[in-house]
Design a protein around this motif. Sequence first.
Motif, PDB file in Angstrom:
ATOM      1  N   SER A 156       0.783  -1.241   0.000  1.00  0.00           N
ATOM      2  CA  SER A 156       0.000   0.000   0.000  1.00  0.00           C
ATOM      3  C   SER A 156       0.813   1.289   0.000  1.00  0.00           C
ATOM      4  N   ASN A 157       1.970   1.314   0.664  1.00  0.00           N
ATOM      5  CA  ASN A 157       2.747   2.553   0.650  1.00  0.00           C
ATOM      6  C   ASN A 157       3.383   2.819  -0.712  1.00  0.00           C
ATOM      7  N   ALA A 158       3.565   1.763  -1.512  1.00  0.00           N
ATOM      8  CA  ALA A 158       3.996   1.948  -2.897  1.00  0.00           C
ATOM      9  C   ALA A 158       2.806   2.257  -3.800  1.00  0.00           C
ATOM     10  N   GLU A 159       1.675   1.662  -3.483  1.00  0.00           N
ATOM     11  CA  GLU A 159       0.450   1.974  -4.224  1.00  0.00           C
ATOM     12  C   GLU A 159       0.086   3.445  -4.014  1.00  0.00           C
ATOM     13  N   GLY A 160       0.268   3.925  -2.780  1.00  0.00           N
ATOM     14  CA  GLY A 160       0.037   5.330  -2.479  1.00  0.00           C
ATOM     15  C   GLY A 160      -1.235   5.567  -1.713  1.00  0.00           C
ATOM     16  N   CYS A 161      -1.130   5.639  -0.378  1.00  0.00           N
ATOM     17  CA  CYS A 161      -2.288   5.897   0.482  1.00  0.00           C
ATOM     18  C   CYS A 161      -2.085   7.148   1.324  1.00  0.00           C
ATOM     19  N   GLY A 162      -1.130   7.998   0.917  1.00  0.00           N
ATOM     20  CA  GLY A 162      -0.850   9.207   1.677  1.00  0.00           C
ATOM     21  C   GLY A 162      -1.873  10.290   1.406  1.00  0.00           C
ATOM     22  N   VAL A 163      -2.503  10.784   2.463  1.00  0.00           N
ATOM     23  CA  VAL A 163      -3.513  11.836   2.322  1.00  0.00           C
ATOM     24  C   VAL A 163      -3.139  13.025   3.192  1.00  0.00           C
ATOM     25  N   GLY A 164      -3.888  14.111   3.008  1.00  0.00           N
ATOM     26  CA  GLY A 164      -3.652  15.324   3.792  1.00  0.00           C
ATOM     27  C   GLY A 164      -3.258  16.493   2.915  1.00  0.00           C
ATOM     28  N   ASN A 165      -3.224  17.657   3.527  1.00  0.00           N
ATOM     29  CA  ASN A 165      -2.874  18.872   2.809  1.00  0.00           C
ATOM     30  C   ASN A 165      -1.366  18.991   2.632  1.00  0.00           C
ATOM     31  N   VAL A 166      -0.959  19.630   1.537  1.00  0.00           N
ATOM     32  CA  VAL A 166       0.453  19.912   1.272  1.00  0.00           C
ATOM     33  C   VAL A 166       0.580  21.372   0.866  1.00  0.00           C
ATOM     34  N   ALA A 167       1.751  21.947   1.122  1.00  0.00           N
ATOM     35  CA  ALA A 167       1.971  23.355   0.791  1.00  0.00           C
ATOM     36  C   ALA A 167       1.980  23.575  -0.718  1.00  0.00           C
ATOM     37  N   LYS A 168       2.550  22.622  -1.462  1.00  0.00           N
ATOM     38  CA  LYS A 168       2.643  22.737  -2.913  1.00  0.00           C
ATOM     39  C   LYS A 168       2.373  21.375  -3.516  1.00  0.00           C
ATOM     40  N   ALA A 169       1.233  21.240  -4.170  1.00  0.00           N
ATOM     41  CA  ALA A 169       0.813  19.950  -4.700  1.00  0.00           C
ATOM     42  C   ALA A 169       1.621  19.559  -5.936  1.00  0.00           C
ATOM     43  N   TYR A 170       1.756  18.250  -6.142  1.00  0.00           N
ATOM     44  CA  TYR A 170       2.390  17.733  -7.346  1.00  0.00           C
ATOM     45  C   TYR A 170       1.613  18.210  -8.572  1.00  0.00           C
ATOM     46  N   VAL A 171       2.342  18.707  -9.566  1.00  0.00           N
ATOM     47  CA  VAL A 171       1.724  19.200 -10.800  1.00  0.00           C
ATOM     48  C   VAL A 171       1.952  18.171 -11.909  1.00  0.00           C
ATOM     49  N   PRO A 172       0.875  17.584 -12.445  1.00  0.00           N
ATOM     50  CA  PRO A 172       1.041  16.592 -13.519  1.00  0.00           C
ATOM     51  C   PRO A 172       1.714  17.200 -14.750  1.00  0.00           C
ATOM     52  N   THR A 173       2.466  16.361 -15.451  1.00  0.00           N
ATOM     53  CA  THR A 173       3.148  16.769 -16.665  1.00  0.00           C
ATOM     54  C   THR A 173       3.128  15.608 -17.646  1.00  0.00           C
ATOM     55  N   ASP A 174       3.080  15.907 -18.928  1.00  0.00           N
ATOM     56  CA  ASP A 174       3.079  14.818 -19.914  1.00  0.00           C
ATOM     57  C   ASP A 174       4.454  14.188 -20.075  1.00  0.00           C
ATOM     58  N   LYS A 175       5.405  14.628 -19.261  1.00  0.00           N
ATOM     59  CA  LYS A 175       6.711  13.971 -19.227  1.00  0.00           C
ATOM     60  C   LYS A 175       6.705  12.744 -18.319  1.00  0.00           C
ATOM     61  N   VAL A 176       5.694  12.617 -17.456  1.00  0.00           N
ATOM     62  CA  VAL A 176       5.615  11.505 -16.510  1.00  0.00           C
ATOM     63  C   VAL A 176       4.269  10.812 -16.676  1.00  0.00           C
ATOM     64  N   LEU A 177       4.313   9.523 -17.046  1.00  0.00           N
ATOM     65  CA  LEU A 177       3.099   8.754 -17.303  1.00  0.00           C
ATOM     66  C   LEU A 177       3.026   7.544 -16.379  1.00  0.00           C
TER      67      LEU A 177
END
Length: 249
Positions: A19-40
């Motif tokens: 699950s920690n590799a699947e991704g179950c981390g929640v909560g607020n962050v100061a600067k959210a990850y910004v999707p890019t078409d360089k990462v799929l």
Amino acid sequence: MLWDFTKEKFDIIIQAGQSNAEGCGVGNVAKAYVPTDKVLHLDADFTISVARERIEENNICSHFGLTFAKKYIEDGKLSDGRRVLIIRSAVGGTGFSDHRWGMIDDLYLRMMELLRTALELNPENRVVAMLWHQGETDAIYNMSEETYYNNLLGLINTVRDVCGSTLPVVCGDFVQDWISKNAEICAPIIAAQRKLVKDIGNAAFVETDGLLSNNQANGFTWDDIHFARGEQYILGERYYEAFIEAEKK
């Protein structure tokens, strides 16, 4: 217009485990990850899409592969004309003990099929790293250090048979909040991973000191086993630093 992925050249990252590799981390962050078409993402259903944090109920859930890929690009590792493809093969609550990751088991077999699919899209595709975070389930089942070591070694060796014997492999420690309450059952699994990365070469282990659980960061009294969302961001950076270390070994 449909995206023809056979025309793309990918640096492939295998992200596997539970699950920690699947991704179950929640909560607020100061600067959210910004999707890019360089990462799929290459997801478990064999579809490819722009990598994003997922929405589950009212929560944004994150995984460490996103910031790993971000650092990989920022560090100049991604050549012009190429993209990062993260193979998303992790599934929560799974291990070797419950017959999910052994070499005749469903998740292992699916991971290998995802890997073959990614490589066959374009002859210039290459695997650059394997990121493994797993073991909580095997700790709960009281798997011995030797048994866990042998299972994980077999898995990594078969991946390297496909990708090359020097493929960097990075493993990571559990959430310290959970370890503090389950130290006895955690010790054999963590010891096995620490020993393994020393033995196989081109591998490294990520420490998780100071990284908060969802419980600690968000007050979820029921979730001390998962890294919070902001901690997943930091974990991805630590995995990247360990990847650089593994490359040098």
